[in-house]
Design a protein around this motif. Structure first.
Motif, PDB file in Angstrom:
ATOM      1  N   GLY A 124      43.410  39.574  57.784  1.00 57.31           N
ATOM      2  CA  GLY A 124      43.334  38.695  56.622  1.00 57.31           C
ATOM      3  C   GLY A 124      44.002  39.274  55.393  1.00 57.31           C
ATOM      4  O   GLY A 124      43.681  38.882  54.264  1.00 57.31           O
ATOM      5  N   GLN A 125      44.951  40.184  55.596  1.00 58.71           N
ATOM      6  CA  GLN A 125      45.613  40.812  54.453  1.00 58.71           C
ATOM      7  C   GLN A 125      46.396  39.777  53.662  1.00 58.71           C
ATOM      8  O   GLN A 125      47.095  38.936  54.221  1.00 58.71           O
ATOM      9  CB  GLN A 125      46.534  41.931  54.920  1.00 58.71           C
ATOM     10  CG  GLN A 125      46.990  42.843  53.782  1.00 58.71           C
ATOM     11  CD  GLN A 125      47.398  44.218  54.283  1.00 58.71           C
ATOM     12  OE1 GLN A 125      47.101  44.585  55.403  1.00 58.71           O
ATOM     13  NE2 GLN A 125      48.082  44.965  53.438  1.00 58.71           N
ATOM     14  N   GLY A 126      46.262  39.838  52.335  1.00 62.73           N
ATOM     15  CA  GLY A 126      46.931  38.885  51.454  1.00 62.73           C
ATOM     16  C   GLY A 126      46.123  37.630  51.209  1.00 62.73           C
ATOM     17  O   GLY A 126      46.546  36.776  50.425  1.00 62.73           O
ATOM     18  N   GLU A 127      44.961  37.502  51.846  1.00 63.85           N
ATOM     19  CA  GLU A 127      44.123  36.318  51.669  1.00 63.85           C
ATOM     20  C   GLU A 127      42.988  36.607  50.689  1.00 63.85           C
ATOM     21  O   GLU A 127      42.631  37.754  50.438  1.00 63.85           O
ATOM     22  CB  GLU A 127      43.536  35.860  53.006  1.00 63.85           C
ATOM     23  CG  GLU A 127      44.573  35.369  53.994  1.00 63.85           C
ATOM     24  CD  GLU A 127      43.945  34.837  55.280  1.00 63.85           C
ATOM     25  OE1 GLU A 127      42.697  34.870  55.393  1.00 63.85           O
ATOM     26  OE2 GLU A 127      44.704  34.401  56.155  1.00 63.85           O
ATOM     27  N   VAL A 128      42.414  35.537  50.148  1.00 67.16           N
ATOM     28  CA  VAL A 128      41.290  35.646  49.233  1.00 67.16           C
ATOM     29  C   VAL A 128      39.990  35.533  50.026  1.00 67.16           C
ATOM     30  O   VAL A 128      39.848  34.657  50.883  1.00 67.16           O
ATOM     31  CB  VAL A 128      41.358  34.552  48.146  1.00 67.16           C
ATOM     32  CG1 VAL A 128      40.116  34.593  47.263  1.00 67.16           C
ATOM     33  CG2 VAL A 128      42.620  34.721  47.297  1.00 67.16           C
ATOM     34  N   PHE A 129      39.050  36.435  49.719  1.00 65.25           N
ATOM     35  CA  PHE A 129      37.720  36.421  50.325  1.00 65.25           C
ATOM     36  C   PHE A 129      36.689  36.064  49.258  1.00 65.25           C
ATOM     37  O   PHE A 129      36.866  36.372  48.076  1.00 65.25           O
ATOM     38  CB  PHE A 129      37.389  37.779  50.928  1.00 65.25           C
ATOM     39  CG  PHE A 129      38.032  38.040  52.268  1.00 65.25           C
ATOM     40  CD1 PHE A 129      37.252  38.250  53.395  1.00 65.25           C
ATOM     41  CD2 PHE A 129      39.412  38.075  52.404  1.00 65.25           C
ATOM     42  CE1 PHE A 129      37.837  38.491  54.633  1.00 65.25           C
ATOM     43  CE2 PHE A 129      40.014  38.317  53.638  1.00 65.25           C
ATOM     44  CZ  PHE A 129      39.213  38.518  54.758  1.00 65.25           C
ATOM     45  N   VAL A 139      33.445  36.142  52.867  1.00 62.10           N
ATOM     46  CA  VAL A 139      33.951  35.149  53.816  1.00 62.10           C
ATOM     47  C   VAL A 139      35.417  34.859  53.493  1.00 62.10           C
ATOM     48  O   VAL A 139      35.752  34.581  52.329  1.00 62.10           O
ATOM     49  CB  VAL A 139      33.132  33.847  53.749  1.00 62.10           C
ATOM     50  CG1 VAL A 139      33.715  32.799  54.676  1.00 62.10           C
ATOM     51  CG2 VAL A 139      31.677  34.129  54.102  1.00 62.10           C
ATOM     52  N   PRO A 140      36.323  34.918  54.475  1.00 60.22           N
ATOM     53  CA  PRO A 140      37.726  34.599  54.204  1.00 60.22           C
ATOM     54  C   PRO A 140      37.898  33.116  53.907  1.00 60.22           C
ATOM     55  O   PRO A 140      37.348  32.263  54.608  1.00 60.22           O
ATOM     56  CB  PRO A 140      38.432  34.997  55.504  1.00 60.22           C
ATOM     57  CG  PRO A 140      37.378  34.909  56.560  1.00 60.22           C
ATOM     58  CD  PRO A 140      36.095  35.282  55.894  1.00 60.22           C
ATOM     59  N   LEU A 141      38.674  32.817  52.869  1.00 59.49           N
ATOM     60  CA  LEU A 141      38.957  31.425  52.534  1.00 59.49           C
ATOM     61  C   LEU A 141      40.185  30.896  53.259  1.00 59.49           C
ATOM     62  O   LEU A 141      40.459  29.697  53.221  1.00 59.49           O
ATOM     63  CB  LEU A 141      39.136  31.274  51.022  1.00 59.49           C
ATOM     64  CG  LEU A 141      37.899  31.604  50.167  1.00 59.49           C
ATOM     65  CD1 LEU A 141      38.203  31.372  48.689  1.00 59.49           C
ATOM     66  CD2 LEU A 141      36.692  30.781  50.606  1.00 59.49           C
ATOM     67  N   GLY A 142      40.945  31.792  53.888  1.00 62.01           N
ATOM     68  CA  GLY A 142      42.096  31.365  54.672  1.00 62.01           C
ATOM     69  C   GLY A 142      43.311  30.987  53.854  1.00 62.01           C
ATOM     70  O   GLY A 142      44.212  30.326  54.365  1.00 62.01           O
ATOM     71  N   VAL A 143      43.348  31.400  52.586  1.00 61.59           N
ATOM     72  CA  VAL A 143      44.493  31.099  51.727  1.00 61.59           C
ATOM     73  C   VAL A 143      44.879  32.344  50.943  1.00 61.59           C
ATOM     74  O   VAL A 143      44.051  33.228  50.708  1.00 61.59           O
ATOM     75  CB  VAL A 143      44.197  29.943  50.735  1.00 61.59           C
ATOM     76  CG1 VAL A 143      43.927  28.648  51.486  1.00 61.59           C
ATOM     77  CG2 VAL A 143      43.021  30.291  49.822  1.00 61.59           C
ATOM     78  N   GLY A 144      46.146  32.400  50.546  1.00 57.60           N
ATOM     79  CA  GLY A 144      46.613  33.463  49.679  1.00 57.60           C
ATOM     80  C   GLY A 144      46.272  33.181  48.231  1.00 57.60           C
ATOM     81  O   GLY A 144      45.669  32.151  47.889  1.00 57.60           O
ATOM     82  N   HIS A 145      46.675  34.089  47.343  1.00 53.67           N
ATOM     83  CA  HIS A 145      46.287  33.987  45.942  1.00 53.67           C
ATOM     84  C   HIS A 145      46.838  32.740  45.265  1.00 53.67           C
ATOM     85  O   HIS A 145      46.123  32.061  44.518  1.00 53.67           O
ATOM     86  CB  HIS A 145      46.740  35.243  45.191  1.00 53.67           C
ATOM     87  CG  HIS A 145      46.308  35.265  43.763  1.00 53.67           C
ATOM     88  ND1 HIS A 145      47.190  35.047  42.720  1.00 53.67           N
ATOM     89  CD2 HIS A 145      45.092  35.442  43.193  1.00 53.67           C
ATOM     90  CE1 HIS A 145      46.546  35.114  41.578  1.00 53.67           C
ATOM     91  NE2 HIS A 145      45.275  35.355  41.825  1.00 53.67           N
ATOM     92  N   THR A 146      48.103  32.408  45.499  1.00 51.51           N
ATOM     93  CA  THR A 146      48.696  31.240  44.840  1.00 51.51           C
ATOM     94  C   THR A 146      47.987  29.959  45.242  1.00 51.51           C
ATOM     95  O   THR A 146      47.636  29.126  44.383  1.00 51.51           O
ATOM     96  CB  THR A 146      50.195  31.135  45.167  1.00 51.51           C
ATOM     97  OG1 THR A 146      50.869  32.301  44.694  1.00 51.51           O
ATOM     98  CG2 THR A 146      50.811  29.907  44.507  1.00 51.51           C
ATOM     99  N   ASP A 147      47.737  29.774  46.535  1.00 51.18           N
ATOM    100  CA  ASP A 147      47.042  28.572  46.986  1.00 51.18           C
ATOM    101  C   ASP A 147      45.602  28.554  46.480  1.00 51.18           C
ATOM    102  O   ASP A 147      45.058  27.478  46.194  1.00 51.18           O
ATOM    103  CB  ASP A 147      47.063  28.487  48.511  1.00 51.18           C
ATOM    104  CG  ASP A 147      48.432  28.131  49.054  1.00 51.18           C
ATOM    105  OD1 ASP A 147      49.252  27.573  48.293  1.00 51.18           O
ATOM    106  OD2 ASP A 147      48.703  28.419  50.239  1.00 51.18           O
TER     107      ASP A 147
END
Length: 221
Positions: A124-129, A139-147
């Motif tokens: 999940g690197q680069g994703e927001v938790f 919990v991983p949100l499944g999106v990167g910072h911009t999204d």
């Protein structure tokens, strides 16, 4: 390390995109706070990301963004909070190396949002938790910072908060200040809090962040 002139993007900065989401009439009533002139350059230099990225734009061009009249706060450099200080709070001072975890947002209920630079695993690197105010695992949100920023400013926040939206503090106005948050006791994730009304006080947001990390750490759900 790249210099400030190399990091400040002149041709394709992310700031206009951010401003467009903030000004969207169908958005979540957001306000951009001005950056702290003494912190913005140091924060960007420490992160070593350009202002072409949303993270760089948040760090250099804003003191944070208040979303939904202050329910959720996207962190920038200044206005009582900074990416630099929150990085130090999670035990990884910025020193020109991209941090393995970086708290990029919080909310008035005590929830935290962190960008995974490796602390939560390579998958999940680069994703927001997200560490919700009523949970003890990230919990991983499944999106990167911009999204993530886009969704915070234009999406349906109620989908994220679920039962927490029933708390009086979810809708109470005026909100605590940008650098403050509600503190609940018993903690919202306990059986006692779910079966009765916890006591509530307003505390410094950095104090709340440190307390949450002391209790929950970085366990992933």
């Amino acid at each position: 390390m790249r210099s400030l002139s190399e990091l400040v993007e002149q041709r394709e900065p992310a700031l206009p995109l951010l401003q467009g989401w903030i000004e969207d009439p169908a958005g979540n009533s957001a306000a951009l706070l001005p950056p702290d002139e003494a912190l913005r350059a140091d924060t960007l230099l420490a992160l070593q990301v350009t202002t072409r990225s949303m993270l760089g734009a948040m760090a250099y061009e804003t003191g944070g963004v208040s979303v939904a009249d202050g329910l959720l706060r996207l962190l920038g450099s200044g206005s009582g909070r900074s990416l630099l200080r929150t990085a130090e709070a999670v035990g990884r001072p910025l020193d020109g190396q991209y941090p393995d975890v970086l708290v990029v947002a919080d909310d008035v209920l005590g929830g935290l949002f962190a960008l995974n630079g490796g602390r939560f695993g390579a998958a999940g690197q680069g994703e927001v938790f997200h560490l919700a105010a009523d949970d003890t695992v990230w919990v991983p949100l499944g999106v990167g910072h911009t999204d993530f920023v886009s969704w915070c400013l234009t999406g349906d926040l109620a989908q994220l908060y679920g039962p927490l939206a029933d708390l009086p503090e979810y809708t109470a106005l005026p909100r605590p200040a940008f650098d403050e948050t509600f503190s609940f006791y018993p903690f919202l994730w306990t059986r006692e809090a779910k079966s009765g009304r916890p006591s509530v006080r307003i505390v410094d947001a950095e104090e709340s962040l440190r307390q949450r990390l002391d209790v929950c750490g970085f366990g992933v759900g």
